[in-house]
Scaffold this motif. Structure first.
Motif, mmCIF file in Angstrom:
data_model
loop_
_atom_site.group_PDB
_atom_site.id
_atom_site.type_symbol
_atom_site.label_atom_id
_atom_site.label_comp_id
_atom_site.label_asym_id
_atom_site.label_seq_id
_atom_site.Cartn_x
_atom_site.Cartn_y
_atom_site.Cartn_z
ATOM 1 N N GLU A 4 -2.694 -3.439 4.891
ATOM 2 C CA GLU A 4 -4.044 -3.598 3.942
ATOM 3 C C GLU A 4 -3.603 -4.351 2.741
ATOM 4 O O GLU A 4 -2.723 -4.294 2.239
ATOM 5 C CB GLU A 4 -4.515 -2.127 3.264
ATOM 6 C CG GLU A 4 -4.718 -1.343 4.488
ATOM 7 C CD GLU A 4 -6.175 -1.782 5.173
ATOM 8 O OE1 GLU A 4 -7.108 -2.332 4.231
ATOM 9 O OE2 GLU A 4 -6.460 -1.783 6.313
ATOM 10 N N GLN A 5 -4.500 -5.200 2.408
ATOM 11 C CA GLN A 5 -4.265 -5.984 0.948
ATOM 12 C C GLN A 5 -4.433 -5.085 -0.227
ATOM 13 O O GLN A 5 -5.509 -4.336 -0.229
ATOM 14 C CB GLN A 5 -5.629 -7.124 0.847
ATOM 15 C CG GLN A 5 -5.272 -8.107 -0.306
ATOM 16 C CD GLN A 5 -4.150 -8.805 -0.190
ATOM 17 O OE1 GLN A 5 -3.646 -9.217 0.843
ATOM 18 N NE2 GLN A 5 -3.533 -9.358 -1.220
ATOM 19 N N LEU A 6 -3.383 -5.252 -1.059
ATOM 20 C CA LEU A 6 -3.381 -4.355 -2.342
ATOM 21 C C LEU A 6 -4.026 -5.132 -3.460
ATOM 22 O O LEU A 6 -3.433 -6.411 -3.685
ATOM 23 C CB LEU A 6 -2.164 -3.864 -2.791
ATOM 24 C CG LEU A 6 -1.632 -2.749 -1.674
ATOM 25 C CD1 LEU A 6 -0.165 -2.388 -2.081
ATOM 26 C CD2 LEU A 6 -2.465 -1.617 -1.514
ATOM 27 N N ASN A 7 -4.661 -4.724 -4.370
ATOM 28 C CA ASN A 7 -5.304 -5.308 -5.506
ATOM 29 C C ASN A 7 -4.454 -4.690 -6.611
ATOM 30 O O ASN A 7 -4.706 -4.347 -7.718
ATOM 31 C CB ASN A 7 -6.531 -5.004 -5.741
ATOM 32 C CG ASN A 7 -7.556 -5.597 -4.750
ATOM 33 O OD1 ASN A 7 -7.173 -6.602 -4.074
ATOM 34 N ND2 ASN A 7 -8.466 -4.873 -4.510
ATOM 35 N N LYS A 8 -2.859 -5.329 -6.601
ATOM 36 C CA LYS A 8 -1.942 -4.756 -7.740
ATOM 37 C C LYS A 8 -0.918 -6.105 -7.715
ATOM 38 O O LYS A 8 -0.632 -6.887 -7.016
ATOM 39 C CB LYS A 8 -1.243 -3.682 -7.047
ATOM 40 C CG LYS A 8 -0.021 -3.101 -7.874
ATOM 41 C CD LYS A 8 -0.634 -2.315 -9.057
ATOM 42 C CE LYS A 8 0.507 -1.796 -9.747
ATOM 43 N NZ LYS A 8 0.443 -2.058 -11.178
ATOM 44 N N ASP A 9 -0.505 -6.149 -8.975
ATOM 45 C CA ASP A 9 0.356 -7.233 -9.195
ATOM 46 C C ASP A 9 1.673 -6.769 -9.432
ATOM 47 O O ASP A 9 1.624 -5.654 -10.137
ATOM 48 C CB ASP A 9 -0.120 -8.210 -10.505
ATOM 49 C CG ASP A 9 -1.468 -8.935 -10.516
ATOM 50 O OD1 ASP A 9 -1.619 -9.284 -9.186
ATOM 51 O OD2 ASP A 9 -2.033 -9.311 -11.319
#
Length: 72
Positions: A4-9
Motif C-alpha cells: 500500500e502507498q503511504l502518504n507519509k514523508d
C-alpha cells in the motif's frame, strides 16, 4: 506498507556515500522505536548498512548501534 502507498514523508538524517544511513539522536536512552525507525529507513531506501548514533553519552562509542538490512 505491505503493498500500500503511504502518504507519509520519511527523512534520513544523513546518507554517506549513497551507502550508509546515519540516524542521529541525543536522548537519555535509545529505545526500540529508534532502532525501528532506522530499520524502516534501510528498507525504504534499499540500503544495507545503518548506524544509530546517540550523542548523549559519555563516550561516543557507547552510543553507536549498527544495523544491517538482510532483505536486499
Amino acid at each position: 506498507y505491505k503493498g500500500e502507498q503511504l502518504n507519509k514523508d520519511f527523512y534520513i538524517d544523513l546518507l554517506v556515500e549513497d551507502e550508509v544511513i546515519l540516524e542521529l539522536k541525543s536522548v537519555e536512552v535509545l529505545l526500540p522505536i529508534h532502532e525501528a525507525q532506522l530499520v524502516t529507513y534501510l528498507k525504504l531506501a534499499a540500503k544495507k548498512l545503518g548506524l544509530l548514533i546517540n550523542f548523549n553519552v559519555i563516550l561516543l562509542k557507547q552510543g553507536i548501534r549498527r544495523k544491517i538490512n538482510g532483505k536486499l
